[in-house]
Every structure is written in C-alpha cells, then in structure tokens.
Design an enzyme around this catalytic site. Sequence first.
Site, PDB file in Angstrom:
ATOM      1  N   GLU A  79      37.277  32.598  50.009  1.00  0.00           N
ATOM      2  CA  GLU A  79      36.942  33.388  48.822  1.00  0.00           C
ATOM      3  C   GLU A  79      35.581  34.079  48.998  1.00  0.00           C
ATOM      4  O   GLU A  79      34.601  33.464  49.400  1.00  0.00           O
ATOM      5  CB  GLU A  79      36.890  32.485  47.577  1.00  0.00           C
ATOM      6  CG  GLU A  79      38.219  31.823  47.240  1.00  0.00           C
ATOM      7  CD  GLU A  79      39.283  32.813  46.748  1.00  0.00           C
ATOM      8  OE1 GLU A  79      38.927  33.974  46.463  1.00  0.00           O
ATOM      9  OE2 GLU A  79      40.460  32.408  46.673  1.00  0.00           O
ATOM     10  N   CYS A 142      38.874  26.022  40.239  1.00  0.00           N
ATOM     11  CA  CYS A 142      38.347  26.362  41.569  1.00  0.00           C
ATOM     12  C   CYS A 142      37.205  27.355  41.460  1.00  0.00           C
ATOM     13  O   CYS A 142      36.160  27.197  42.099  1.00  0.00           O
ATOM     14  CB  CYS A 142      39.458  26.924  42.462  1.00  0.00           C
ATOM     15  SG  CYS A 142      40.647  25.651  42.944  1.00  0.00           S
ATOM     16  N   HIS A 164      40.890  28.771  49.484  1.00  0.00           N
ATOM     17  CA  HIS A 164      42.165  28.425  48.856  1.00  0.00           C
ATOM     18  C   HIS A 164      43.233  28.277  49.942  1.00  0.00           C
ATOM     19  O   HIS A 164      43.260  29.057  50.900  1.00  0.00           O
ATOM     20  CB  HIS A 164      42.606  29.526  47.874  1.00  0.00           C
ATOM     21  CG  HIS A 164      42.217  29.255  46.454  1.00  0.00           C
ATOM     22  ND1 HIS A 164      41.456  30.128  45.710  1.00  0.00           N
ATOM     23  CD2 HIS A 164      42.502  28.208  45.630  1.00  0.00           C
ATOM     24  CE1 HIS A 164      41.291  29.627  44.488  1.00  0.00           C
ATOM     25  NE2 HIS A 164      41.912  28.466  44.414  1.00  0.00           N
TER      26      HIS A 164
END
Length: 195
Positions: A79, A142, A164
């Site tokens: 991310e 998250c 992820h």
Amino acid sequence: MRKLLITGFEAFGGEPTNPSWDAVCRLPDFICDFSITKLCLPVVFGEAPEKAIAAAKDLAPDVILCIGQAGGRSAVTPEMVGINLRYANIPDNAGNQPNDDKIVDGGSAAFFSTLPVRKIAENIKSKGIAAQVSYSAGAYVCNDLLYSLLYHFKESKTQVGFIHVPYSDEQRKENMPSMSLDTIAQALIAAIEAI
Ligand code: PCA
C-alpha cells in the site's frame, strides 16, 4: 542486525482464519539482516494500532510491516498511502461500525508509506508472484492501522508499511482469486528483502 516487527490480523467477517496471520506464522525468525518479531492484531478500530504501538515501544523496531487480507484481490499489494478516514461496511470484531469518522482529529488527510513500496512490488514480481502497488488500503481496520502508525512514527526513524494479501487457497473461496499460503509467505520474504 536490524529489527522488524511484522503484524497479521485475526480472522474477521465470518472467516475461520486470516491469511495475513497464517502467512506471517510461516516466516523464519531471521530474513536478510532483520530479526523478525511476529504479532497478531485484533480487527478492531483503534485497538489494532494501540497494540502495535505498545509492542514497538518494547522492541524499538527499525521497520513495522503490517499485513492484512484483501479478499477479492488477485495480487499481493503493497500500500502506498494511509488516509485519515474510518468507514466500515461490516462491524469490526468489537461491533464498531464507523461512518466516515476521522482517525485523528486535525490530522493530515493522508500519509505516504515510509517503505520503498514500488521496490517491494518489483521484488515480489521478480520471484514470479503477482504483485502490484495499491493506492488505497480502504477505510476499514487495515487503513486505520497504517494511518495511525504513520501518524505516530512520522517524526521517528521507524519505517512503516502495509501489504494486503489475497484470500489463501486454504480458505477455499469459490470463484475468487486466491494464493497458497506458501506463496504469500514467499512474497512477504521478497518484500522484506527489498527493505
Ligand atoms: N483486512 C481488513 C482488516 C483486517 C484484514 O485482514 C482490511 O483490509 O481492512
């Protein structure tokens, strides 16, 4: 030797297991020049970052790498950014269901990951495992963890990032992309090699 704190999540959303923690459990205790400390976090807004920050206080890690499940994704996705937003389609494991709340009142809208996100994705791909930089970690637990850690460690040398992972084959999701836990673990090793 550098210290890396790696976190996975407990199961949520009616699943019996979470591939993030299942894959973290498969990692060795040493990868490159890192000693690895593993931590399983609750899928609860606010509590997940609190527990990670408490562990980091004791350990003083150079890197905190958090892992979570993104059911439906077909690639391992580092991310790029955490955003200052809490929104939940389904209640978290404590029953919280925020509806467009801020994580930090008056905090920046977003923080970039302080890990080399693109290099991580490239290194995972070089092992023949599907990987892609993601520009949204969502607005669920998250993202709560990623944003809160980036906020907490913004003036420090501790690097923070999030990856992820898809459903695992072991979860046996029909008509959904998935990866074996072994492949997910190999991807995490490749990610750590790139840090
Ligand atoms: N995935 C969720 C929270 C826990 C997890 O593994 C998310 O993407 O926010």
